[in-house]
Design a protein around this motif. Sequence first.
Motif, PDB file in Angstrom:
ATOM      1  N   LYS A   1       0.844  -1.196   0.000  1.00 54.97           N
ATOM      2  CA  LYS A   1       0.000   0.000   0.000  1.00 54.97           C
ATOM      3  C   LYS A   1       0.882   1.250   0.000  1.00 54.97           C
ATOM      4  CE  LYS A   1      -1.922  -1.676   3.691  1.00 54.97           C
ATOM      5  NZ  LYS A   1      -2.754  -1.955   4.895  1.00 54.97           N
ATOM      6  N   PRO A   2       0.752   2.133  -0.985  1.00 59.90           N
ATOM      7  CA  PRO A   2       1.555   3.374  -0.992  1.00 59.90           C
ATOM      8  C   PRO A   2       1.203   4.250   0.207  1.00 59.90           C
ATOM      9  CG  PRO A   2       0.587   2.949  -3.153  1.00 59.90           C
ATOM     10  CD  PRO A   2      -0.070   1.996  -2.201  1.00 59.90           C
ATOM     11  N   LEU A   3       2.194   4.901   0.758  1.00 58.38           N
ATOM     12  CA  LEU A   3       1.991   5.778   1.905  1.00 58.38           C
ATOM     13  C   LEU A   3       0.973   6.864   1.559  1.00 58.38           C
ATOM     14  CD1 LEU A   3       2.985   6.390   4.794  1.00 58.38           C
ATOM     15  CD2 LEU A   3       4.661   7.954   3.777  1.00 58.38           C
ATOM     16  N   GLY A   4      -0.066   6.971   2.381  1.00 57.77           N
ATOM     17  CA  GLY A   4      -1.072   8.000   2.187  1.00 57.77           C
ATOM     18  C   GLY A   4      -2.102   7.702   1.124  1.00 57.77           C
TER      19      GLY A   4
ATOM     20  N   THR B   1       1.712  -9.293   7.877  1.00 58.43           N
ATOM     21  CA  THR B   1       2.315  -7.958   7.923  1.00 58.43           C
ATOM     22  C   THR B   1       3.654  -7.928   8.656  1.00 58.43           C
ATOM     23  OG1 THR B   1       0.999  -7.466   9.896  1.00 58.43           O
ATOM     24  CG2 THR B   1       0.100  -6.764   7.782  1.00 58.43           C
TER      25      THR B   1
ATOM     26  N   HIS C   1       2.863  -3.508   5.221  1.00 61.33           N
ATOM     27  CA  HIS C   1       2.123  -2.678   4.269  1.00 61.33           C
ATOM     28  C   HIS C   1       1.568  -3.453   3.075  1.00 61.33           C
ATOM     29  CE1 HIS C   1       3.799   0.531   6.655  1.00 61.33           C
ATOM     30  NE2 HIS C   1       5.029   0.235   6.267  1.00 61.33           N
TER      31      HIS C   1
END
Length: 274
Positions: free
Chosen positions: A109-112, A147, A152
């Motif tokens: 998952k990309p940050l933000g 995880t 992530h």
Amino acid sequence: MPRFAANLSMLYNEHAFLDRFAAAAHDGFKAVECLFPYAFDTHDLQQRLSGNGLQQVLINAPPGDWDAGERGLACLTGRETEFQTGFLQALAYADALNCPRIHVMAGLKPLGADLAVIEQTYIQNIAWAATQAQQSGCDVLIEPINTRDMPHYFLNYQSQAHNIVALIGASNVKVQMDLYHCQIMEGDIAAKIRHHLPTGRIGHFQIAGVPMRHEPDLGELNHAYLFDVIDEVSAACGWEGWIGCEYRPILGDVTNGTRDGLSWLARLRPSTPI
């Protein structure tokens, strides 16, 4: 008793990759799986399979730039073209090797990032892949990963994966249920097998000892019991898949390490020439 496939990306690392096929066959395996076979020509892989009487039962689609830390492209908005190119390469390998399953890694998952957006990207990419694979009779597998080993990662839980499979609604999209990842994230594995296997949405199992990902008889899981559960449920629902041995061997020396650690399999199959 379940059918076991040797994961040649993790087992038999005492041999060069193309020599691992013969080593697995010598130890009684009838099937193999691997992560990313793309450094090798399909003709060479076909020869190793046929020459050793093995089936290739699973490969992974290209994961993006693995060395740079990428762990799949399927959830990454804006990388759809690259995802499609990689999946078509995987499908060409699967066709050449008569391999019926391709695992598609979701990605980190990309940050933000907006989770709703990346979930939609993921669903659209998996649905597209399923359509491409349909003519080949190939299943597209998605796998929840823990995880701790892969922070992530987009897909972590069995219910999450099964909900996505149901939402896509394609008969060739299924879950790769890795008991190692499942135990770390949620446990209650026997109940999950009994619940999910009869739905037809599990396409493949994988195993490793918990918590260190070594031989399955090392650690906290009672794999012999879980194999009995898989046998029991399979007999009732007609499941005929494979269990991939995706663990890091630790027993034995560097010359004969994988074979020395196969005592767990010898206990299940006394006639196996290990």
